[in-house]
Design a protein around this motif. Structure first.
Motif, PDB file in Angstrom:
ATOM      1  N   PRO A  59       0.810  -1.219   0.000  1.00  0.00           N
ATOM      2  CA  PRO A  59       0.000   0.000   0.000  1.00  0.00           C
ATOM      3  C   PRO A  59       0.848   1.277   0.000  1.00  0.00           C
ATOM      4  O   PRO A  59       0.475   2.271  -0.631  1.00  0.00           O
ATOM      5  CB  PRO A  59      -0.830  -0.112   1.277  1.00  0.00           C
ATOM      6  N   ALA A  60       1.982   1.264   0.689  1.00  0.00           N
ATOM      7  CA  ALA A  60       2.856   2.444   0.708  1.00  0.00           C
ATOM      8  C   ALA A  60       3.366   2.751  -0.701  1.00  0.00           C
ATOM      9  O   ALA A  60       3.379   3.906  -1.132  1.00  0.00           O
ATOM     10  CB  ALA A  60       4.020   2.232   1.670  1.00  0.00           C
ATOM     11  N   GLU A  61       3.775   1.714  -1.425  1.00  0.00           N
ATOM     12  CA  GLU A  61       4.237   1.915  -2.804  1.00  0.00           C
ATOM     13  C   GLU A  61       3.111   2.450  -3.682  1.00  0.00           C
ATOM     14  O   GLU A  61       3.334   3.310  -4.539  1.00  0.00           O
ATOM     15  CB  GLU A  61       4.770   0.613  -3.380  1.00  0.00           C
ATOM     16  N   ASP A  62       1.902   1.946  -3.475  1.00  0.00           N
ATOM     17  CA  ASP A  62       0.752   2.420  -4.254  1.00  0.00           C
ATOM     18  C   ASP A  62       0.478   3.899  -3.997  1.00  0.00           C
ATOM     19  O   ASP A  62       0.187   4.656  -4.930  1.00  0.00           O
ATOM     20  CB  ASP A  62      -0.499   1.604  -3.920  1.00  0.00           C
ATOM     21  N   VAL A  63       0.559   4.320  -2.736  1.00  0.00           N
ATOM     22  CA  VAL A  63       0.307   5.724  -2.395  1.00  0.00           C
ATOM     23  C   VAL A  63       1.383   6.614  -3.007  1.00  0.00           C
ATOM     24  O   VAL A  63       1.079   7.665  -3.583  1.00  0.00           O
ATOM     25  CB  VAL A  63       0.203   5.932  -0.869  1.00  0.00           C
ATOM     26  N   VAL A  64       2.658   6.203  -2.905  1.00  0.00           N
ATOM     27  CA  VAL A  64       3.738   7.001  -3.502  1.00  0.00           C
ATOM     28  C   VAL A  64       3.519   7.141  -5.002  1.00  0.00           C
ATOM     29  O   VAL A  64       3.628   8.241  -5.556  1.00  0.00           O
ATOM     30  CB  VAL A  64       5.127   6.382  -3.202  1.00  0.00           C
ATOM     31  N   ALA A  65       3.195   6.050  -5.664  1.00  0.00           N
ATOM     32  CA  ALA A  65       2.969   6.104  -7.113  1.00  0.00           C
ATOM     33  C   ALA A  65       1.802   7.033  -7.446  1.00  0.00           C
ATOM     34  O   ALA A  65       1.890   7.836  -8.386  1.00  0.00           O
ATOM     35  CB  ALA A  65       2.711   4.703  -7.653  1.00  0.00           C
ATOM     36  N   ALA A  66       0.719   6.952  -6.687  1.00  0.00           N
ATOM     37  CA  ALA A  66      -0.436   7.807  -6.949  1.00  0.00           C
ATOM     38  C   ALA A  66      -0.104   9.283  -6.736  1.00  0.00           C
ATOM     39  O   ALA A  66      -0.541  10.141  -7.508  1.00  0.00           O
ATOM     40  CB  ALA A  66      -1.599   7.388  -6.041  1.00  0.00           C
ATOM     41  N   LEU A  67       0.675   9.591  -5.710  1.00  0.00           N
ATOM     42  CA  LEU A  67       1.095  10.975  -5.477  1.00  0.00           C
ATOM     43  C   LEU A  67       1.999  11.460  -6.601  1.00  0.00           C
ATOM     44  O   LEU A  67       1.856  12.586  -7.092  1.00  0.00           O
ATOM     45  CB  LEU A  67       1.818  11.091  -4.130  1.00  0.00           C
ATOM     46  N   GLN A  68       2.925  10.614  -7.030  1.00  0.00           N
ATOM     47  CA  GLN A  68       3.856  10.993  -8.088  1.00  0.00           C
ATOM     48  C   GLN A  68       3.133  11.214  -9.418  1.00  0.00           C
ATOM     49  O   GLN A  68       3.442  12.161 -10.143  1.00  0.00           O
ATOM     50  CB  GLN A  68       4.955   9.941  -8.234  1.00  0.00           C
ATOM     51  N   VAL A  69       2.150  10.374  -9.727  1.00  0.00           N
ATOM     52  CA  VAL A  69       1.379  10.533 -10.955  1.00  0.00           C
ATOM     53  C   VAL A  69       0.640  11.873 -10.949  1.00  0.00           C
ATOM     54  O   VAL A  69       0.453  12.492 -11.997  1.00  0.00           O
ATOM     55  CB  VAL A  69       0.393   9.352 -11.133  1.00  0.00           C
TER      56      VAL A  69
END
Length: 80
Positions: A59-69
């Motif tokens: 989930p942490a990786e998913d949140v980082v990716a969503a913020l970066q996008v």
């Protein structure tokens, strides 16, 4: 990255995104109420970064990716 470890998503201040834009992304993506998203944006702006509550690796990786996008500068760090 160990899957059973907790990770902190850190959102960094930059010279590109506006205060209001950061607050809007936090509200939309994380479901934060307006007051909380504005307070988080203020912390990011005044201190240079702010960490979210620790999350499991996936989930942490998913949140980082969503913020970066969405154009925010976000990174992961091991939870203390």
């Amino acid at each position: 990255m160990q899957l059973d470890e907790k990770w902190v998503v850190r959102i960094h201040d930059d010279n590109v995104n506006s205060y209001a834009g950061v607050a809007l992304v936090l509200a939309e993506l994380l479901g934060l109420p307006a007051e909380e998203s504005l307070a988080a944006a203020e912390r990011i702006h005044t201190t240079g970064s702010a960490g979210l509550d620790p999350l499991p690796a996936g989930p942490a990786e998913d949140v980082v990716a969503a913020l970066q996008v969405r154009g925010l500068h976000a990174t992961l760090e091991p939870a203390p």
